[in-house]
Scaffold this motif. Structure first.
Motif, PDB file in Angstrom:
ATOM      1  N   VAL A  67       0.835  -1.201   0.000  1.00  0.00           N
ATOM      2  CA  VAL A  67       0.000   0.000   0.000  1.00  0.00           C
ATOM      3  C   VAL A  67       0.872   1.254   0.000  1.00  0.00           C
ATOM      4  O   VAL A  67       0.566   2.233  -0.697  1.00  0.00           O
ATOM      5  N   ALA A  68       1.970   1.228   0.762  1.00  0.00           N
ATOM      6  CA  ALA A  68       2.872   2.383   0.777  1.00  0.00           C
ATOM      7  C   ALA A  68       3.492   2.602  -0.597  1.00  0.00           C
ATOM      8  O   ALA A  68       3.658   3.745  -1.056  1.00  0.00           O
ATOM      9  N   SER A  69       3.827   1.506  -1.282  1.00  0.00           N
ATOM     10  CA  SER A  69       4.380   1.622  -2.634  1.00  0.00           C
ATOM     11  C   SER A  69       3.335   2.196  -3.590  1.00  0.00           C
ATOM     12  O   SER A  69       3.650   3.033  -4.449  1.00  0.00           O
ATOM     13  N   TYR A  70       2.100   1.759  -3.438  1.00  0.00           N
ATOM     14  CA  TYR A  70       1.025   2.302  -4.273  1.00  0.00           C
ATOM     15  C   TYR A  70       0.842   3.793  -4.020  1.00  0.00           C
ATOM     16  O   TYR A  70       0.646   4.574  -4.954  1.00  0.00           O
TER      17      TYR A  70
ATOM     18  N   SER B  60      -5.928  -4.407   1.864  1.00  0.00           N
ATOM     19  CA  SER B  60      -5.006  -3.673   0.984  1.00  0.00           C
ATOM     20  C   SER B  60      -5.752  -2.980  -0.144  1.00  0.00           C
ATOM     21  O   SER B  60      -5.484  -1.815  -0.456  1.00  0.00           O
ATOM     22  N   VAL B  61      -6.696  -3.665  -0.777  1.00  0.00           N
ATOM     23  CA  VAL B  61      -7.430  -3.085  -1.899  1.00  0.00           C
ATOM     24  C   VAL B  61      -8.295  -1.919  -1.432  1.00  0.00           C
ATOM     25  O   VAL B  61      -8.344  -0.864  -2.085  1.00  0.00           O
ATOM     26  N   ILE B  62      -8.972  -2.082  -0.303  1.00  0.00           N
ATOM     27  CA  ILE B  62      -9.826  -0.997   0.188  1.00  0.00           C
ATOM     28  C   ILE B  62      -8.980   0.209   0.577  1.00  0.00           C
ATOM     29  O   ILE B  62      -9.352   1.362   0.302  1.00  0.00           O
ATOM     30  N   GLU B  63      -7.828  -0.009   1.212  1.00  0.00           N
ATOM     31  CA  GLU B  63      -6.956   1.115   1.552  1.00  0.00           C
ATOM     32  C   GLU B  63      -6.458   1.828   0.299  1.00  0.00           C
ATOM     33  O   GLU B  63      -6.412   3.064   0.249  1.00  0.00           O
ATOM     34  N   MET B  64      -6.099   1.070  -0.728  1.00  0.00           N
ATOM     35  CA  MET B  64      -5.630   1.696  -1.966  1.00  0.00           C
ATOM     36  C   MET B  64      -6.737   2.510  -2.627  1.00  0.00           C
ATOM     37  O   MET B  64      -6.494   3.615  -3.123  1.00  0.00           O
ATOM     38  N   LYS B  65      -7.944   1.977  -2.607  1.00  0.00           N
ATOM     39  CA  LYS B  65      -9.049   2.725  -3.192  1.00  0.00           C
ATOM     40  C   LYS B  65      -9.351   3.976  -2.378  1.00  0.00           C
ATOM     41  O   LYS B  65      -9.681   5.028  -2.948  1.00  0.00           O
ATOM     42  N   MET B  66      -9.260   3.887  -1.062  1.00  0.00           N
ATOM     43  CA  MET B  66      -9.462   5.069  -0.231  1.00  0.00           C
ATOM     44  C   MET B  66      -8.418   6.138  -0.550  1.00  0.00           C
ATOM     45  O   MET B  66      -8.746   7.327  -0.687  1.00  0.00           O
ATOM     46  N   LEU B  67      -7.158   5.729  -0.660  1.00  0.00           N
ATOM     47  CA  LEU B  67      -6.086   6.678  -0.971  1.00  0.00           C
ATOM     48  C   LEU B  67      -6.292   7.306  -2.343  1.00  0.00           C
ATOM     49  O   LEU B  67      -6.188   8.527  -2.517  1.00  0.00           O
ATOM     50  N   ARG B  68      -6.573   6.477  -3.319  1.00  0.00           N
ATOM     51  CA  ARG B  68      -6.789   6.988  -4.673  1.00  0.00           C
ATOM     52  C   ARG B  68      -7.965   7.952  -4.713  1.00  0.00           C
ATOM     53  O   ARG B  68      -7.873   9.047  -5.285  1.00  0.00           O
TER      54      ARG B  68
ATOM     55  N   LEU C 129      -2.528  12.421 -10.562  1.00  0.00           N
ATOM     56  CA  LEU C 129      -2.944  11.102 -10.123  1.00  0.00           C
ATOM     57  C   LEU C 129      -2.190  10.028 -10.881  1.00  0.00           C
ATOM     58  O   LEU C 129      -1.799  10.204 -12.032  1.00  0.00           O
ATOM     59  N   GLY C 130      -2.037   8.895 -10.215  1.00  0.00           N
ATOM     60  CA  GLY C 130      -1.330   7.781 -10.838  1.00  0.00           C
ATOM     61  C   GLY C 130      -2.268   6.729 -11.371  1.00  0.00           C
ATOM     62  O   GLY C 130      -3.425   6.994 -11.675  1.00  0.00           O
ATOM     63  N   ALA C 131      -1.779   5.485 -11.432  1.00  0.00           N
ATOM     64  CA  ALA C 131      -2.548   4.392 -12.005  1.00  0.00           C
ATOM     65  C   ALA C 131      -3.700   4.013 -11.093  1.00  0.00           C
ATOM     66  O   ALA C 131      -3.699   4.310  -9.909  1.00  0.00           O
ATOM     67  N   GLU C 132      -4.673   3.343 -11.660  1.00  0.00           N
ATOM     68  CA  GLU C 132      -5.866   2.958 -10.926  1.00  0.00           C
ATOM     69  C   GLU C 132      -5.678   1.572 -10.304  1.00  0.00           C
ATOM     70  O   GLU C 132      -5.174   0.675 -10.944  1.00  0.00           O
ATOM     71  N   PRO C 133      -6.112   1.395  -9.056  1.00  0.00           N
ATOM     72  CA  PRO C 133      -6.124   0.037  -8.510  1.00  0.00           C
ATOM     73  C   PRO C 133      -7.442  -0.635  -8.850  1.00  0.00           C
ATOM     74  O   PRO C 133      -8.429   0.020  -9.125  1.00  0.00           O
ATOM     75  N   ARG C 134      -7.448  -1.933  -8.758  1.00  0.00           N
ATOM     76  CA  ARG C 134      -8.712  -2.656  -8.847  1.00  0.00           C
ATOM     77  C   ARG C 134      -8.773  -3.661  -7.720  1.00  0.00           C
ATOM     78  O   ARG C 134      -7.775  -4.191  -7.306  1.00  0.00           O
TER      79      ARG C 134
END
Length: 426
Positions: free
Chosen positions: A319-322, A358-366, A421-426
């Motif tokens: 998540v930190a890398s994302y 991890s996915v939910i945290e990445m989506k929250m950050l994005r 903004l960077g790449a999108e997570p899924r």
């Protein structure tokens, strides 16, 4: 009483631009504004004001109390389950639609709002008011597109429905809960399905044409815990595409702004949520949120089998890398490097509940960064407080990456320049 202002099949097949023309920038086309209840939109729409905390207190009887609940919502039970006799037409085993059918069979509900596919398509969504168990079960299968399910509320009233079940996504459930007292129902059962990054139907067709070797034969697909998209085809074979191999640049700007400003993947205001992300392959992730949710699980329990949830790995590094990639987008690596990265992700990446975290945290950050970049003045109304609590461990990394605190800015703070903004997570 006036019905929906647009034909459901017509809008399902429209492009995103045509579909949302003339509407606010943050609109998920949940259908609420297509009904006579539109005057209540300002008090109901999650993109006008996110009222999650207040609704949770009313519906679940308490606020979120643990670190996991900051991500997954209020939960009394978290389980892995599946139907003993799966529905072959369902995305997973078919618990959601079987539960809806049971509510009708037992006379607990008069009708169920659910979504089937437009005739002649597999994924174009068509919300409808099901009155028989067979109709509910026949609606099984994922339709990952914008669908105005709440446009049926006037039909519910006109039909004299007093006991209603709704199978819906987060933005629909928020509006439904906010206006629940105005519906005049004797009973309301809310069965939630997780939701993220929906698209208009033509954009979904384009996505499949880019990702799959045989887009016309794809029956089901999902972004899975092994960091690849699983595409099931008509002949039963499974095609897998690594997340990192998806050419996001070719997809373009396909996700509606509303989806990029949503913070309720786990559908936290439902009575019970059925997903997949936190469960082992082939099983469904069940989150029971309140007493009514427990009653719904008990109703379908005799048809289910259960197993332990997997929870392994450490998501924090990923998540930190994302997060760093959001601030400084990286170029897509060559194919051999992507293959190596995908293998490493499967070997060392988070699994089970840790993958879901991890996915939910990445989506929250994005999505937090998206709101701040595009709709900064709306942050206080759109971003719920639990997002900041959930992301608190990443506060120092966020401040280093974006030059501002993770916490919401006070009125006296000056804004800083926002990175792209960077790449999108899924």
């Amino acid at each position: 009483m006036d019905g929906p202002t647009k034909g459901l099949q017509t809008i399902t097949l429209l492009s995103q631009d045509a579909r949302l023309k003339g509407r606010p920038k943050l609109c998920s086309d949940c259908g609420f504004c297509d009904t006579s209840m539109r005057p209540l939109m300002a008090q109901s729409c999650v993109f006008v004001e996110n009222r999650t905390a207040a609704i949770e207190q009313r519906v679940h009887g308490r606020a979120r109390a643990t670190a996991d609940e900051q991500l997954f919502g209020v939960c009394r039970q978290v389980l892995a389950a599946r139907l003993r006799e799966p529905n072959p037409h369902a995305q997973w085993s078919g618990i959601t639609t079987r539960l809806g059918a049971l509510l009708l069979e037992r006379g607990l509900a008069d009708a169920v709002i659910t979504t089937r596919a437009v005739p002649g398509t597999r994924f174009a969504p068509q919300p409808f008011l099901a009155r028989t168990p067979a109709e509910v079960i026949g609606s099984a299968g994922n339709k990952p597109c914008l669908a105005p399910g709440l446009s049926l509320l006037d039909e519910v009233r006109a039909a004299g429905v007093r006991k209603l079940a709704v199978i819906g996504v987060g933005c629909q459930v928020h509006a439904l809960r906010a206006a629940q007292a105005e519906l005049g129902l004797d009973e309301l059962y809310v069965v939630g399905i997780p939701c993220s990054d929906n698209v208009a139907y033509p954009d979904l067709q384009n996505f499949l044409s880019i990702v799959s070797r045989s887009p016309a034969t794809v029956v089901h697909f999902e972004f899975m815990q092994d960091f690849s998209v699983h595409l099931r085809h008509e002949d039963g074979h499974l095609e897998k595409v690594n997340f990192i191999d998806i050419p996001m640049v070719r997809l373009g700007d396909v996700f509606p702004s509303a989806c990029l400003a949503c913070f309720d993947y786990a559908n936290t205001l439902a009575d019970i949520t059925f997903g997949y992300m936190g469960a082992p392959f082939g099983w469904q992730w069940v989150m029971v949120r309140n007493a009514r949710g427990e009653a719904l699980l008990d109703l379908v329990r005799p048809l289910l089998e259960f197993r332990e949830l997997l929870d392994a790995g450490d998501r924090r590094t990923a998540v930190a890398s994302y997060l760093a990639g959001l601030a400084s987008p990286r170029r897509r690596p060559p194919a051999p490097v992507r293959k190596l990265i995908a293998a490493m992700m499967r070997w060392r990446g988070p699994k089970g509940l840790e993958f879901a975290r991890s996915v939910i945290e990445m989506k929250m950050l994005r999505n937090l960064q998206y709101v701040r970049s595009r709709f900064g003045r709306m942050e206080a109304r759109v971003v719920p407080a639990h997002v900041y609590a959930a992301l608190e461990p990443y506060g120092p990394a966020y401040a280093q990456a974006f030059g501002r605190a993770l916490e919401p800015r006070t009125e006296n703070q000056e804004p800083t320049q926002r990175p792209a903004l960077g790449a999108e997570p899924r």
